[in-house]
Design a protein around this motif. Structure first.
Motif, PDB file in Angstrom:
ATOM      1  N   PHE A  78      13.724  -4.194  -8.496  1.00 40.00           N
ATOM      2  CA  PHE A  78      13.053  -5.481  -8.666  1.00 40.00           C
ATOM      3  C   PHE A  78      14.048  -6.629  -8.709  1.00 40.00           C
ATOM      4  O   PHE A  78      15.166  -6.482  -9.216  1.00 40.00           O
ATOM      5  CB  PHE A  78      12.251  -5.492  -9.971  1.00 40.00           C
ATOM      6  CG  PHE A  78      10.942  -4.766  -9.882  1.00 40.00           C
ATOM      7  CD1 PHE A  78      10.886  -3.395 -10.019  1.00 40.00           C
ATOM      8  CD2 PHE A  78       9.763  -5.461  -9.642  1.00 40.00           C
ATOM      9  CE1 PHE A  78       9.683  -2.713  -9.920  1.00 40.00           C
ATOM     10  CE2 PHE A  78       8.553  -4.797  -9.548  1.00 40.00           C
ATOM     11  CZ  PHE A  78       8.511  -3.414  -9.685  1.00 40.00           C
TER      12      PHE A  78
ATOM     13  N   GLN B  94      11.395   3.770   2.444  1.00 38.74           N
ATOM     14  CA  GLN B  94      10.227   4.607   2.700  1.00 38.74           C
ATOM     15  C   GLN B  94      10.567   5.962   3.287  1.00 38.74           C
ATOM     16  O   GLN B  94       9.707   6.630   3.854  1.00 38.74           O
ATOM     17  CB  GLN B  94       9.279   3.882   3.668  1.00 38.74           C
ATOM     18  CG  GLN B  94       8.526   2.740   3.023  1.00 38.74           C
ATOM     19  CD  GLN B  94       7.335   3.213   2.208  1.00 38.74           C
ATOM     20  OE1 GLN B  94       6.688   4.189   2.550  1.00 38.74           O
ATOM     21  NE2 GLN B  94       7.069   2.524   1.111  1.00 38.74           N
ATOM     22  N   THR B  95      11.805   6.379   3.181  1.00 45.06           N
ATOM     23  CA  THR B  95      12.184   7.697   3.687  1.00 45.06           C
ATOM     24  C   THR B  95      13.206   8.314   2.743  1.00 45.06           C
ATOM     25  O   THR B  95      13.701   7.661   1.831  1.00 45.06           O
ATOM     26  CB  THR B  95      12.820   7.604   5.089  1.00 45.06           C
ATOM     27  OG1 THR B  95      13.969   6.751   5.015  1.00 45.06           O
ATOM     28  CG2 THR B  95      11.855   7.039   6.116  1.00 45.06           C
ATOM     29  N   GLY B  96      13.500   9.575   2.958  1.00 40.92           N
ATOM     30  CA  GLY B  96      14.606  10.188   2.225  1.00 40.92           C
ATOM     31  C   GLY B  96      14.284  10.712   0.857  1.00 40.92           C
ATOM     32  O   GLY B  96      15.162  11.183   0.139  1.00 40.92           O
ATOM     33  N   GLY B  97      13.004  10.617   0.466  1.00 42.37           N
ATOM     34  CA  GLY B  97      12.626  11.190  -0.821  1.00 42.37           C
ATOM     35  C   GLY B  97      12.978  10.354  -2.028  1.00 42.37           C
ATOM     36  O   GLY B  97      12.831  10.801  -3.167  1.00 42.37           O
ATOM     37  N   ASP B  98      13.451   9.127  -1.813  1.00 43.81           N
ATOM     38  CA  ASP B  98      13.760   8.232  -2.932  1.00 43.81           C
ATOM     39  C   ASP B  98      12.561   7.333  -3.163  1.00 43.81           C
ATOM     40  O   ASP B  98      12.271   6.471  -2.339  1.00 43.81           O
ATOM     41  CB  ASP B  98      14.998   7.395  -2.600  1.00 43.81           C
ATOM     42  CG  ASP B  98      15.383   6.462  -3.744  1.00 43.81           C
ATOM     43  OD1 ASP B  98      16.391   5.754  -3.607  1.00 43.81           O
ATOM     44  OD2 ASP B  98      14.664   6.429  -4.767  1.00 43.81           O
ATOM     45  N   TYR B  99      11.856   7.537  -4.269  1.00 45.18           N
ATOM     46  CA  TYR B  99      10.653   6.753  -4.540  1.00 45.18           C
ATOM     47  C   TYR B  99      10.940   5.482  -5.330  1.00 45.18           C
ATOM     48  O   TYR B  99      10.025   4.758  -5.673  1.00 45.18           O
ATOM     49  CB  TYR B  99       9.643   7.606  -5.314  1.00 45.18           C
ATOM     50  CG  TYR B  99       9.230   8.892  -4.638  1.00 45.18           C
ATOM     51  CD1 TYR B  99       8.843   9.987  -5.394  1.00 45.18           C
ATOM     52  CD2 TYR B  99       9.205   9.000  -3.264  1.00 45.18           C
ATOM     53  CE1 TYR B  99       8.452  11.173  -4.787  1.00 45.18           C
ATOM     54  CE2 TYR B  99       8.821  10.174  -2.646  1.00 45.18           C
ATOM     55  CZ  TYR B  99       8.442  11.263  -3.409  1.00 45.18           C
ATOM     56  OH  TYR B  99       8.053  12.424  -2.809  1.00 45.18           O
ATOM     57  N   GLY B 100      12.194   5.241  -5.640  1.00 47.70           N
ATOM     58  CA  GLY B 100      12.526   4.161  -6.559  1.00 47.70           C
ATOM     59  C   GLY B 100      12.354   2.774  -5.981  1.00 47.70           C
ATOM     60  O   GLY B 100      12.523   2.543  -4.788  1.00 47.70           O
ATOM     61  N   TYR B 101      12.008   1.823  -6.844  1.00 47.01           N
ATOM     62  CA  TYR B 101      11.888   0.418  -6.500  1.00 47.01           C
ATOM     63  C   TYR B 101      12.960  -0.355  -7.264  1.00 47.01           C
ATOM     64  O   TYR B 101      13.205  -0.087  -8.435  1.00 47.01           O
ATOM     65  CB  TYR B 101      10.518  -0.120  -6.929  1.00 47.01           C
ATOM     66  CG  TYR B 101       9.360   0.316  -6.070  1.00 47.01           C
ATOM     67  CD1 TYR B 101       8.878   1.616  -6.115  1.00 47.01           C
ATOM     68  CD2 TYR B 101       8.719  -0.586  -5.231  1.00 47.01           C
ATOM     69  CE1 TYR B 101       7.809   2.012  -5.343  1.00 47.01           C
ATOM     70  CE2 TYR B 101       7.637  -0.201  -4.456  1.00 47.01           C
ATOM     71  CZ  TYR B 101       7.196   1.109  -4.514  1.00 47.01           C
ATOM     72  OH  TYR B 101       6.122   1.492  -3.736  1.00 47.01           O
TER      73      TYR B 101
END
Lengths: 114, 111
Positions: A105, A96-103
């Motif tokens: 799975f 939830q930080t650092g500008g990485d929006y990736g998930y």
């Protein structure tokens, strides 16, 4: 770097029973989201946990509940199982930080309710 | 909330051909658009993503284009191979918020 691991891989339960699914997040990730994927459909958001608290919830009834632990692993609990709860349950971890929006799975838990 | 529509639901191509999958989204505040590949019995795997400040992104045989004005984005796979056969999902989100997925496209690449 380890990925997301889920257990068990498959599960058969009877209508009315309760089930607990488990997820270990990817190393370095602090957020866990749970999705339900019915056959032939896209994943549907159930809820997300961040810092051990629920941080958003989709359109699922209260009998779907969860937990996140200090090590960022998580559990999904479903009470009073219904036949329509049969699906692939996916856990995804993210940061939830650092500008990485990736998930990322996991491979999911296939739940069958009979 | 966000709504993502994906077309086509199935796509059959010959090996070597190109494949294009299209998605539209409803929330103009969405700024992150990933594409996932899901093989049988596995979870979705991220193959490429794009943010709203970029119009196109390429990674070898895979490219994604984004049209913010029209609120649609597309996945392009060139020189398809049988191992590209899988279900592909588009998704959209606002930053760190939850992903909203399309219903998926089953891609079949015939040798």
């Amino acid at each position: 770097e380890t990925g997301v691991t889920q257990s068990p891989t498959h599960l058969i339960k009877t209508r009315g029973q309760q089930v607990t699914l488990r997820c270990s997040s990817q190393s370095g990730h602090n957020t866990v989201s749970w999705y339900q994927q019915a056959l032939g459909q896209g994943p549907q958001f159930i809820f997300q946990y961040y810092r051990e608290e629920e941080n958003g919830r989709g359109n699922f009834p209260p009998r779907f509940s969860g937990l996140q632990f200090p090590n960022y692993s998580s559990e999904l609990n479903v009470n009073a199982l219904e036949l329509d709860d049969s699906a692939l349950y996916l856990c995804a971890s993210s940061l939830q930080t650092g500008g990485d929006y990736g998930y990322t799975f996991g491979s999911g838990t296939r739940l069958t309710v009979v | 909330g966000e709504n993502v529509e994906q077309h086509p639901s199935t796509l059959s191509v010959q090996e070597g051909d190109s494949a294009v999958i299209k998605c539209t989204y409803s929330d103009s505040a969405s700024n992150y658009f990933p594409w996932y590949k899901q093989e049988l019995g596995k979870g979705p795997q991220l193959i490429i993503d794009i943010r709203s400040n970029v119009g196109e992104k390429k990674d070898q045989r895979i490219a994604v284009t984004l049209n913010k004005t029209a609120k649609h984005f597309s996945l392009h796979i060139t020189e398809t191979q049988p191992e590209d056969s899988a279900v592909y999902f588009c998704a959209a989100s606002r930053g760190y918020s939850t992903l909203t997925f399309g219903k998926g496209t089953m891609l079949l690449v015939s040798p």
